[in-house]
Every structure is written in structure tokens, then in C-alpha cells.
Design a protein around this motif. Sequence first.
Motif, PDB file in Angstrom:
ATOM      1  N   ASN A  75      41.441  47.018  27.545  1.00 18.76           N
ATOM      2  CA  ASN A  75      42.058  46.001  28.393  1.00 18.76           C
ATOM      3  C   ASN A  75      41.418  44.626  28.223  1.00 18.76           C
ATOM      4  N   HIS A 107      37.369  45.412  33.904  1.00 18.44           N
ATOM      5  CA  HIS A 107      37.334  43.957  34.024  1.00 18.44           C
ATOM      6  C   HIS A 107      35.889  43.505  34.208  1.00 18.44           C
ATOM      7  N   ASN A 122      41.269  43.655  32.498  1.00 21.79           N
ATOM      8  CA  ASN A 122      42.429  44.174  33.211  1.00 21.79           C
ATOM      9  C   ASN A 122      42.629  43.440  34.537  1.00 21.79           C
ATOM     10  N   ASN A 123      43.898  43.176  34.876  1.00 18.83           N
ATOM     11  CA  ASN A 123      44.206  42.470  36.110  1.00 18.83           C
ATOM     12  C   ASN A 123      45.398  43.101  36.822  1.00 18.83           C
ATOM     13  N   SER A 124      45.622  44.392  36.613  1.00 17.84           N
ATOM     14  CA  SER A 124      46.800  45.048  37.178  1.00 17.84           C
ATOM     15  C   SER A 124      46.800  45.061  38.702  1.00 17.84           C
ATOM     16  N   SER A 125      45.637  44.934  39.318  1.00 23.40           N
ATOM     17  CA  SER A 125      45.536  44.882  40.784  1.00 23.40           C
ATOM     18  C   SER A 125      45.090  43.516  41.283  1.00 23.40           C
ATOM     19  N   GLN A 133      48.877  38.975  38.066  1.00 23.20           N
ATOM     20  CA  GLN A 133      48.487  40.275  37.541  1.00 23.20           C
ATOM     21  C   GLN A 133      48.396  40.222  36.019  1.00 23.20           C
ATOM     22  N   ASN A 134      48.236  39.006  35.488  1.00 20.14           N
ATOM     23  CA  ASN A 134      48.112  38.821  34.048  1.00 20.14           C
ATOM     24  C   ASN A 134      46.675  39.058  33.616  1.00 20.14           C
ATOM     25  N   SER A 135      46.487  39.987  32.703  1.00 22.83           N
ATOM     26  CA  SER A 135      45.158  40.269  32.166  1.00 22.83           C
ATOM     27  C   SER A 135      44.741  39.171  31.204  1.00 22.83           C
ATOM     28  N   SER A 156      38.867  48.380  40.844  1.00 21.75           N
ATOM     29  CA  SER A 156      39.957  47.428  40.618  1.00 21.75           C
ATOM     30  C   SER A 156      39.911  46.314  41.667  1.00 21.75           C
TER      31      SER A 156
END
Length: 170
Positions: A75, A107, A122-125, A133-135, A156
Motif C-alpha cells: 500500500n 500507513h 494506505n488511506n482506506s479509513s 480516502q486516497n492513499s 487504521s
Amino acid sequence: NWTNISTSYWYTLLQKSNGTLWGWGGDPFGNGINYSDIPTQIGTSNDWVKFEAAIYHSLAIKSDGTLWTWGRNQNGQLGDGTNTFKYLPTQIGTSTNWTQISGGDRHSLAIKSDGTLWAWGNNSSGQLGNGSQNSSLVPIQIGTSNNWVEIATGYSFSFAINNLGELYAW
């Protein structure tokens, strides 16, 4: 002569009094941090001042203020602009003013000596704190404040404290 330690779900990082960094344990699922049943030296550098064992990756700062990461990178949590696993510490960018680091599941957060807050991976949360939510595959500055002093990451989510003692979470 062990002086510092950081542990994660899968492995432990240790530092000797001579400044060298060592790893012990490892993720059987191939996180790039497959050490052994005894501490194994990581590279040859002896100028590490901070380090952190995250769940699937590691972060460290050298005495010259440079940022280094290694491990799993699916990620972009290493911040090197790729999704390639790194088996040895890899310098991230050219900045020489990193002072704080924290690694979550996939992250990472860091603070520079000017008090700015940086995040990547990672930025899913929404754990990067950039309002989306953009990684991100590279460190991006979070907001415009320059008074951050402490950071912590979880699976997260993230926390930061500014120099006024105010706690922020996302």
C-alpha cells in the motif's frame, strides 16, 4: 549491550550500544522482514537514532535526519513511490530534518523538525488525515500546521499532539 527496542506483531527491532540495528523474528507471509530465531544485523549502518517496528514494515531515522523504511509495501507504506517490497533500509527522499516516526498497519506518519506532519501509505479509513480516502506512495504534508510534537498510529487510525497539548485523532 542492547540499548533500545521496538516490537510489532511479527518481529522485534533492537539496537546495540554501538548504534547498529538488529531484527529478530519475522512474518512468515513475506513482509520483507524475515530474520531468524536470533537477532540478525540489519545492514551495516551504526548511526540509527530512532526506529519503529510497524505491523508489516519498519521505519528509522539516522543521526543525519534522513528517513529510512523497509519491509512490505503493498500500500505504499514505505513512502518510496512504489509498491515494491524492500528487504533492506531504503532512504525516503532527501530531507534531513525528520524527527518523529510512527508506523501503523499499512500507513506511516512522521514529523519534521519544522513541526510539520507527514503521512503516506494506505488511506482506506482516512488514517492519513488528508480529508480523503486516497492513499499515497510518498510522504505528503498533512494540513499547514507546524506545531506537531507527537504522533502514534494504529491499525487504521492515527493520533497527533501539538505543542499546545491538543490531541487530534483520525
